[in-house]
Design an enzyme around this catalytic site. Sequence first.
Site: not given
Ligand code: PEP
Ligand code: MG
Length: 575
Positions: A431, A455, A333, A502, A190
């Site tokens: 992911e 992920d 999302r 993303c 975070h």
């Molecule tokens: C990811 O896992 O790449 C993603 C974009 O989602 P988060 O980082 O929120 O898990």
């Molecule tokens: Mg993720």
Amino acid sequence: MKIFQGIGVSPGIAIGNVSVIKSRFNLSYQGKIQAKNLPHEIEKFKGALNLAEKEILATQKNITKTLGEKYGEIFAMHLLLLKDKVLQEETIKSIKNDGFVAEYAFQRVLNKILENLGKKGDTLFEDERKDLFDVAEKVFSYLNREKSRSFIIKEKAIIAAHDLSPSQTAAFNPELTIGFVTEIGSATSHTAIMAKALEIPAVVGVDDITKQLEDEQTVILDGFNGELIVEPTSALLGKYKEKQKEYLKKRKNLYMTKGLVSKTTDGKRISLMANIELPEEIHTLVKYGAEGIGLYRTEYLFLNRRNMPSEEEQFHSYKKVLLLLRDKPMVIRTLDIGGDKFISELRTPTELNPFLGNRAIRFCLSQIEFFKTQLKAMMRAGYYGDLRILIPMISIFEEIKKTKELIKECASELKKDGKKFRELPLGIMIEVPSAALISDILAKEVDFFSFGTNDLIQYTIAVDRVNEKISYLYQPFHPAILKLIKISVDNAKKCGIKTSICGEAASIPEIACVLLGLGVDELSMSPSAIPDVKQLLRKTSFKKMTEIAGKVFEFSTHEEIHNYVKKTLNERGKK
Ligand code: PEP
Ligand code: MG
């Protein structure tokens, strides 16, 4: 001079004095006072509460003005904790009855409350624990007749802390906080996400740094390579000042790219979208020239609050962002809670392996009414713009089948209630390796794929994404990652659906080129990463990207692929 190594999580160079947030907990305050001094001790405690309250109110006002209401809300919670009757009355009782000094009495009561909130590290009440620590730090500092330094700094400084809570990070005045370094954390923690949003250089994962530093020491913080240089030589200081000047100049030039079209030298248009966590970040889209929102992480709307947002509240919040976007697209999302993100209100039980546990779509499917509330809010907001729903962490076919059934149910209920809504395009995040490997089946069910590389890397290489000790395993160019993406892109193309990235990998220009070469259609990233990526795209041909992507599988390691890609892209750049 001393050099400490951590992980650079937010780019930039900061040079200045350090301000260390040392924890005042577990200090031995134990001491008794004479009966005649009791009234004074009680007054001292009340005075500290008073000053802490004033400080929180001032910070709340400030933050609401600069960063928006959502951040301000955090401090409403701090006020509640500060005014907690048990905390106040028990401390005063302990001063009166046991004759303890205020600091010690306060610490004892605090420890009892913390004990009731579970063991340290328990995820269940982690938010409350952190908030309580924040509040208590202030009271302690006023008891010691110091101005609290946990939030407020008067001069420009680089903050060093063990960890930073969401509220602390949010409360930094970006004009004065020129950098920060913490002992724990990772690129996807975070703190890192917030640092990037605020454009403050940051380094995490420097062991014991708060013990090694003293206030006012001069340091250089390098957010690119994760170095912290303490009391640098004048030669090094000069070198870094030059580096900093160059970077700031480069960044200024990059802002200018916002008006430039994102296309390769041979004319292929590539949409560059923004990842956002909070509605307030929408202004950064304009600053960096994003073409829409490719990932809106809604979980931040649920954090740091006592009650869950209703359908109405969510609807208005999503609609507001959409209207601000005008006709630009927004991928929103559904809640990706679990893993390293927790919502105290939902009381999710502690798990042994939270990243492999009841996270994201798994959690939502176990709380159907809650899930439907969010889906309905999205479908209603979608009436007002170009909105697309994204489902995180799909790992089996049944999850998407069930989600589609629920969306149908939501549609008929909304219709029955006479509410305006739209049936929205539906996508899934790729992911988890199992999703990539059955992407041929999944592609027939949805309208788009979005690769969550953060992920995907974690689950494919079995590397905990928030553990700085094994960050060397966090390899975006690992052939297994590229293979899983290639398989999924090919399957998506067969079904005529679009793909996007993303995860953080999209923000690294060289990786972005390879992924585009593998056939990915679109990229979404932290807004501040857009100019760099655009700049490389504008001086590279799509043909070259495809050629590079065609060769990567001839190599065995992340390192080899990385070197090859870097070298080849540079050659191209010189031509
Ligand atoms: C990811 O896992 O790449 C993603 C974009 O989602 P988060 O980082 O929120 O898990
Ligand atoms: Mg993720």
